[in-house]
Scaffold this active site. Structure first.
Site, PDB file in Angstrom:
ATOM      1  N   ASP A 187       1.019  -1.013  -0.083  1.00 24.24           N
ATOM      2  CA  ASP A 187       0.106   0.080   0.004  1.00 24.24           C
ATOM      3  C   ASP A 187       0.845   1.006  -0.035  1.00 24.24           C
ATOM      4  O   ASP A 187       1.729   1.472   0.882  1.00 24.24           O
ATOM      5  CB  ASP A 187      -0.829  -0.208   1.098  1.00 24.24           C
ATOM      6  CG  ASP A 187      -1.863   1.156   1.221  1.00 24.24           C
ATOM      7  OD1 ASP A 187      -1.670   2.204   0.821  1.00 24.24           O
ATOM      8  OD2 ASP A 187      -3.063   0.894   1.902  1.00 24.24           O
ATOM      9  N   TYR A 242      -5.443  11.428  -3.815  1.00 17.36           N
ATOM     10  CA  TYR A 242      -5.849  12.594  -2.985  1.00 17.36           C
ATOM     11  C   TYR A 242      -4.799  12.953  -2.016  1.00 17.36           C
ATOM     12  O   TYR A 242      -5.046  14.057  -1.580  1.00 17.36           O
ATOM     13  CB  TYR A 242      -7.008  12.521  -2.477  1.00 17.36           C
ATOM     14  CG  TYR A 242      -7.460  11.336  -1.478  1.00 17.36           C
ATOM     15  CD1 TYR A 242      -6.888  11.203  -0.266  1.00 17.36           C
ATOM     16  CD2 TYR A 242      -8.030  10.233  -1.873  1.00 17.36           C
ATOM     17  CE1 TYR A 242      -7.161  10.179   0.357  1.00 17.36           C
ATOM     18  CE2 TYR A 242      -8.489   9.195  -1.287  1.00 17.36           C
ATOM     19  CZ  TYR A 242      -7.906   9.119   0.014  1.00 17.36           C
ATOM     20  OH  TYR A 242      -8.093   8.046   0.681  1.00 17.36           O
ATOM     21  N   LYS A 243      -3.667  12.230  -1.884  1.00 12.80           N
ATOM     22  CA  LYS A 243      -2.755  12.655  -0.871  1.00 12.80           C
ATOM     23  C   LYS A 243      -1.571  13.439  -1.374  1.00 12.80           C
ATOM     24  O   LYS A 243      -1.911  14.542  -2.065  1.00 12.80           O
ATOM     25  CB  LYS A 243      -2.061  11.334   0.108  1.00 12.80           C
ATOM     26  CG  LYS A 243      -3.403  10.981   1.101  1.00 12.80           C
ATOM     27  CD  LYS A 243      -3.189   9.552   1.790  1.00 12.80           C
ATOM     28  CE  LYS A 243      -4.356   9.172   2.458  1.00 12.80           C
ATOM     29  NZ  LYS A 243      -4.238   7.677   2.847  1.00 12.80           N
ATOM     30  N   ARG A 302      -0.275  14.575  13.683  1.00 16.70           N
ATOM     31  CA  ARG A 302       0.495  14.440  12.341  1.00 16.70           C
ATOM     32  C   ARG A 302       1.004  15.706  11.819  1.00 16.70           C
ATOM     33  O   ARG A 302      -0.123  16.669  11.596  1.00 16.70           O
ATOM     34  CB  ARG A 302      -0.338  13.467  11.316  1.00 16.70           C
ATOM     35  CG  ARG A 302      -0.369  12.016  11.674  1.00 16.70           C
ATOM     36  CD  ARG A 302      -0.963  11.220  10.608  1.00 16.70           C
ATOM     37  NE  ARG A 302      -2.151  11.869   9.910  1.00 16.70           N
ATOM     38  CZ  ARG A 302      -2.710  11.087   8.925  1.00 16.70           C
ATOM     39  NH1 ARG A 302      -2.063  10.174   8.469  1.00 16.70           N
ATOM     40  NH2 ARG A 302      -3.630  11.932   8.239  1.00 16.70           N
TER      41      ARG A 302
HETATM   42  C1  LIG Z   1      -5.425   7.024   3.033  1.00 14.22           C
HETATM   43  C2  LIG Z   1      -5.407   5.523   3.118  1.00 14.22           C
HETATM   44  C3  LIG Z   1      -6.231   4.682   2.493  1.00 14.22           C
HETATM   45  C4  LIG Z   1      -7.553   5.148   2.028  1.00 14.22           C
HETATM   46  O1  LIG Z   1      -8.338   4.110   1.404  1.00 14.22           O
HETATM   47  P1  LIG Z   1      -9.527   4.680   0.571  1.00 14.22           P
HETATM   48  O2  LIG Z   1     -10.353   3.342   0.281  1.00 14.22           O
HETATM   49  O3  LIG Z   1      -9.096   5.329  -0.764  1.00 14.22           O
HETATM   50  O4  LIG Z   1     -10.573   5.544   1.423  1.00 14.22           O
HETATM   51  C5  LIG Z   1      -5.883   3.474   2.518  1.00 14.22           C
HETATM   52  N1  LIG Z   1      -4.890   2.883   3.008  1.00 14.22           N
HETATM   53  C6  LIG Z   1      -3.788   3.615   3.752  1.00 14.22           C
HETATM   54  C7  LIG Z   1      -2.325   3.291   4.370  1.00 14.22           C
HETATM   55  C8  LIG Z   1      -4.032   5.190   3.642  1.00 14.22           C
HETATM   56  O5  LIG Z   1      -3.261   5.940   4.205  1.00 14.22           O
END
Ligand SMILES: *Cc1c(COP(=O)(O)O)cnc(C)c1O
Length: 416
Positions: free
Chosen positions: A203, A228-229, A375
C-alpha cells in the site's frame, strides 16, 4: 522516544534553506490559502491551480458540448490507463502496469482475492497490526467471505518477517505507516515473501508522490495507493493499482465488470478478461475525478522525485531539530533515522486532540489520529522551511500557554 538532539538553529539559517531549495518555485503551481500553513497534504493534497482550467474545459466542452462523443473524442474511455501510465513513472513501474480506478479499499479487495486464487492451497494472509484500518477491514471481509478457510495474521513489526512462511498466500503491507511515518523495508519483505513462495502487495498511500520507489526493480507483485494525498488529485480522487506485468495474464479479480472485459462493446453474455491491466477494471469511472487527478500527477511529474525525497527528509529533520530546541519534552512517534521516516512527522500527546484544534485555530493545519497522535505532514512541493519554523514557534507557544485547554478544542468533529 523524546526529542533530545542538541541543536541551535536560527531563523536566518531557515531563510537560507528556502533560498537554496531547488523546489522553491513549485509551490507557485498550487492554490494555498493566505495565512494558512497547510501541513495536511498527507491527508488531502493542496489544489494545483491548473485544475481549475482543466475542470472548466472538461465540464464546459467535453461534457457540456461534446457529451457522449467524448468517450472516444476526448479519450475518456482510456483515461484510467493514460493516467496510470504517467503515474507508473513515479513508482518505478512500466507502461501497462498501473491503472487508476475506484478507491484503495476496492482495489485492495480485488487484488487480494486475485492473489489468494493464484496461491490456492495456501491459507494465510499476513499483515501488520495497526495497519491502516481500511486495509485491515477489507482483509477481514475477505476472511469472512471465504468462510474460515483463510487465516488473517496481524503482527507487530518485530514479528512480521518470521510470520511469512510457506503457508502464506499473500502479504499486505503499507510502505509508510499512516501514524508513525515509519518505513517498512520494501526490498527485504518482498524478497522474503518470494523466498517463501508468497505474493506481496504494498500500500503506497503515503509513498506515491513524495518519494521514489522501484516496484519493477524490486520485483514487487502488486500495489495500491491513493490519488488525493501527495498526488494532489482532489477529494475522493480515484486510487491506483499496480500489477507486475508477469502476473497479469494469470490474475482474475472478482469484480469482473464490463470495463474489465476483453471486448466490452461486444456486449456478450460471458465474461472474458482483457489480456492486459484493463482486466483489473470493473465499471464506469468518474471522468471528473480522473481529470483533476491527471493535473495532480502532471505536477508531480514536473519535478524530480529524488529531489522531492531529499527535501522531504530535510523538512522532517528540521522539524525534529526545532522541536528538540523549543519543546524538548515532546514525545516523538516517528523514527529519528531519516532513512526510516516517510513524509510526515508525528508526536504523541495525551491532549493531542485539543492541541490539534489549537494549532488549526492559529492557521497551522495538522490532523489528529486517535488515541494520541498529532501528524505534521510536509509536502515538499509546497511546504517551505520557514513554514516549519513558524509551526514550531506556534506549537511551543500553545504548549507553554496551555492555549489548547479550552472546551471548544475537546469536542470531537466527525472527520479528524
Ligand atoms: C488514505 C489511506 C487509505 C485510503 O483508502 P480509501 O479506500 O481510498 O479511502 C488506505 N490505506 C492507507 C494506508 C491510507 O493511508
Amino acid at each position: 522516544m523524546t526529542v533530545d538532539r542538541a541543536v541551535s538553529i536560527k531563523r536566518t539559517e531557515i531563510a537560507a534553506l528556502d533560498a537554496a531549495d531547488p523546489l522553491r518555485t513549485s509551490a507557485e503551481a498550487f492554490h494555498l490559502p493566505e495565512g494558512m500553513i497547510y501541513l495536511d497534504g498527507n491527508s488531502l493534497g493542496a489544489m494545483p491551480l491548473a485544475v481549475v482550467e482543466r475542470m472548466q474545459e472538461v465540464i464546459t466542452n467535453e461534457w457540456g458540448k461534446q457529451l457522449i462523443h467524448s468517450w472516444n473524442d476526448n479519450n475518456w474511455f482510456a483515461l484510467s490507463q493514460i493516467i496510470g501510465d504517467k503515474l507508473a513513472q513515479l513508482i518505478g513501474a512500466g507502461p501497462g502496469e498501473v491503472i487508476v480506478s475506484d478507491c484503495v479499499s476496492v482495489n485492495l479487495f480485488k487484488l487480494v482475492v486475485a492473489a489468494l486464487k493464484m496461491r490456492k492451497g495456501r491459507c494465510k494472509i499476513v499483515t501488520e497490526r495497526g495497519n491502516f484500518p481500511t486495509d485491515v477491514y477489507v482483509l477481514q471481509g475477505i476472511v469472512r467471505m471465504f468462510d474460515g478457510q483463510i487465516d488473517l495474521q496481524m503482527l507487530e513489526r518485530p514479528e512480521l518477517m518470521q510470520a511469512i512462511d510457506d503457508e502464506t498466500a499473500v502479504v499486505v503491507l503499507t510502505h509508510v505507516h499512516y501514524k508513525t511515518s515509519e518505513i517498512l523495508d520494501m526490498e527485504a519483505f518482498t524478497r522474503h515473501a518470494h523466498k517463501q513462495g508468497a505474493l506481496i502487495l504494498w500500500d503506497l498511500c503515503h509513498t506515491a508522490g513524495i518519494m521514489p520507489v522501484e516496484l519493477d526493480a524490486l520485483d514487487v507483485d502488486m500495489a495500491v495507493g491513493c490519488g488525493y494525498k501527495y498526488l494532489n488529485g482532489g477529494p475522493g480522487a480515484p486510487a491506483f493499482l499496480y500489477i507486475a506485468r508477469r502476473l497479469q495474464s494469470g490474475l482474475h479479480q472478482p469484480l469482473s465488470g464490463w470495463w474489465g472485459h476483453a471486448d466490452p462493446f461486444a456486449f456478450s453474455d460471458d465474461f472474458r478478461p482483457a489480456a492486459d491491466i484493463k482486466r483489473a477494471q470493473s465499471g464506469t469511472q468518474s471522468v471528473l475525478g480522473l481529470s483533476a487527478l491527471d493535473v495532480g500527477i502532471d505536477t508531480a511529474l514536473s519535478v524530480d522525485m529524488t529531489q522531492v525525497r531529499e527535501k522531504s527528509i530535510k523538512l522532517g529533520r528540521l522539524f525534529i531539530d526545532l522541536l528538540a530546541q523549543s519543546c524538548p519534552d515532546l514525545r516523538l512517534a516517528s523514527p529519528l533515522d531519516d532513512q526510516r521516516r516517510g513524509g510526515h512527522v508525528s508526536i504523541r500527546h495525551g491532549q493531542g486532540y485539543a492541541i490539534t484544534g489549537a494549532l488549526n485555530e492559529q492557521g497551522v493545519v495538522v490532523d489528529f489520529r486517535a488515541p494520541d497522535i498529532i501528524r505534521f505532514g510536509f509536502a515538499p512541493l509546497y511546504t517551505s522551511y520557514m513554514d516549519i519554523w513558524h509551526t514550531v514557534e506556534i506549537l511551543e507557544r500553545i504548549l507553554r500557554t496551555k492555549a489548547w485547554d479550552r472546551e471548544a478544542f475537546r469536542q470531537q468533529a466527525t472527520v479528524t
